[in-house]
Motif scaffolding. Structure first.
Motif: not given
Length: 348
Positions: A42, A228, A260, A262, A306, A332, A335
């Protein structure tokens, strides 16, 4: 956000094909070859080079004038250190081009795990232990601190505060989804931060919070460490992404590993990781207490991470890496709110 400007960038897949061919030719990869984007990060654009049955990775690093960290130099240097030390399970750094903001790496086969198992936890702890078996070498001592390294308890607390302050400075309270995000930060994240800070201040004196972590207690950390950033092949993990790697507090490594979002770990797996890490590292007896004290601040920090896309520089990094822009901010925010509900609402 409506009207968000796209980043000024030089795309390896368009403008620089000739430069890329010359760069690769220096390392024995002669054109023609195939070039395809890999959606693996990302922050940087990742490209897969193919020629016959051979494969390589070119990573094109995002860089702006305001960007204080040289991600290209950090990752290439850390991987060079790991390869020279004989650490397995990482890419080989093959070439670097500062003017292209690009590096060439060996290709690692495999797929990201879908479910985290106890065997994965053991491999992750062993990897950190293996890295740190070389921590006293001259090459290790020349490595820089990790991104956002924390060398005092106050440093951990300040990370959460900084994330919140940056978001409030970037968010417009009058603009659609930004207004909703602004309310969330002001009404949820900021008040919880203040309560957590007051609670810690009642348990620790200012001198205790400011006491520096001794060099002997610091470790070499990949920093953005979690599943991830792994690939699995025949049960064995390889480890990716060392843009933020360097010296850090083991408490921060553990907190980020736990936080984390993800590909998250369970509470049982978090305990397993901490216990197995303690077997291979000279960890302080106070580490578990530090992790317990500081974990809520890192949960808050991750709520802010996030929401990074609401900050222009971070949003530009995502676009550079090929992240889909449509609906990005709304996604986002959802999330971050979900993460808050799952991990922090109980503390209010």
């Amino acid at each position: 956000m409506a009207g968000a400007a796209a980043p000024a960038r030089t795309d390896l897949m368009s403008f620089a094909m000739e430069s890329l061919e010359l760069f690769c030719a220096r390392f024995g990869i002669e054109a023609p070859f195939t070039l395809n984007p890999v959606r693996s990060g990302r922050n940087s654009e990742v490209l897969l080079i193919g020629k016959g049955r051979k494969k390589w990775i070119v990573k094109h690093y995002f860089q702006q004038g305001r960007d204080k960290r040289d991600r290209l130099a950090a990752e290439f240097g850390f991987l060079t250190f790991l390869n020279n030390a004989g650490v397995a399970g990482v890419s080989r750094p093959l070439g670097i081009n500062q003017s292209l903001h690009a590096a060439l790496y060996s290709f690692l086969p495999g797929k990201r795990p879908e479910i985290v198992t106890a065997r994965h936890i053991t491999q992750a702890a062993d990897f950190i232990g293996n890295i740190n078996s070389f921590r006293n070498s001259a090459a290790a001592r020349s490595l820089l601190p990790a991104a956002d390294a924390c060398f005092s308890q106050q440093g951990h607390i300040r990370l959460a505060e900084t994330r919140i302050d940056r978001l409030l400075a970037a968010l417009s309270p009058e603009s659609g989804v930004e207004a909703e995000a602004c309310r969330f930060v002001k009404e949820r994240l900021r008040p919880l931060y203040e309560r957590l800070k007051a609670r810690v201040s009642a348990q620790r004196s200012p001198s205790q919070l400011a006491e520096p972590l001794s060099p002997e207690e610091r470790i070499l950390s990949p920093s953005d460490f979690g599943f991830h950033n792994t690939l699995e092949l025949n049960g064995a993990l390889s480890f990716l992404d060392f843009e933020y790697a360097g010296w850090d507090d083991p408490a921060k490594l553990i907190c980020d590993f736990i936080c984390q979002p993800e590909l998250p770990v369970s509470a049982i797996q978090a305990r397993q990781f901490t216990e197995e890490l303690g077997i291979s590292l000279p960890l302080s007896g106070s580490l578990s207490a530090r992790v317990e004290l500081l974990l809520p601040f890192h949960r808050l920090k991750w709520c802010g991470i996030l929401l990074n896309e609401f900050r222009e520089e971070a949003r530009n990094r995502r676009l550079h890496a090929g992240v889909e822009s449509e609906g990005m901010l709304d996604l986002q925010l959802v999330k971050s709110k979900r993460y808050y509900s799952e991990h922090l609402a109980i503390l209010t």
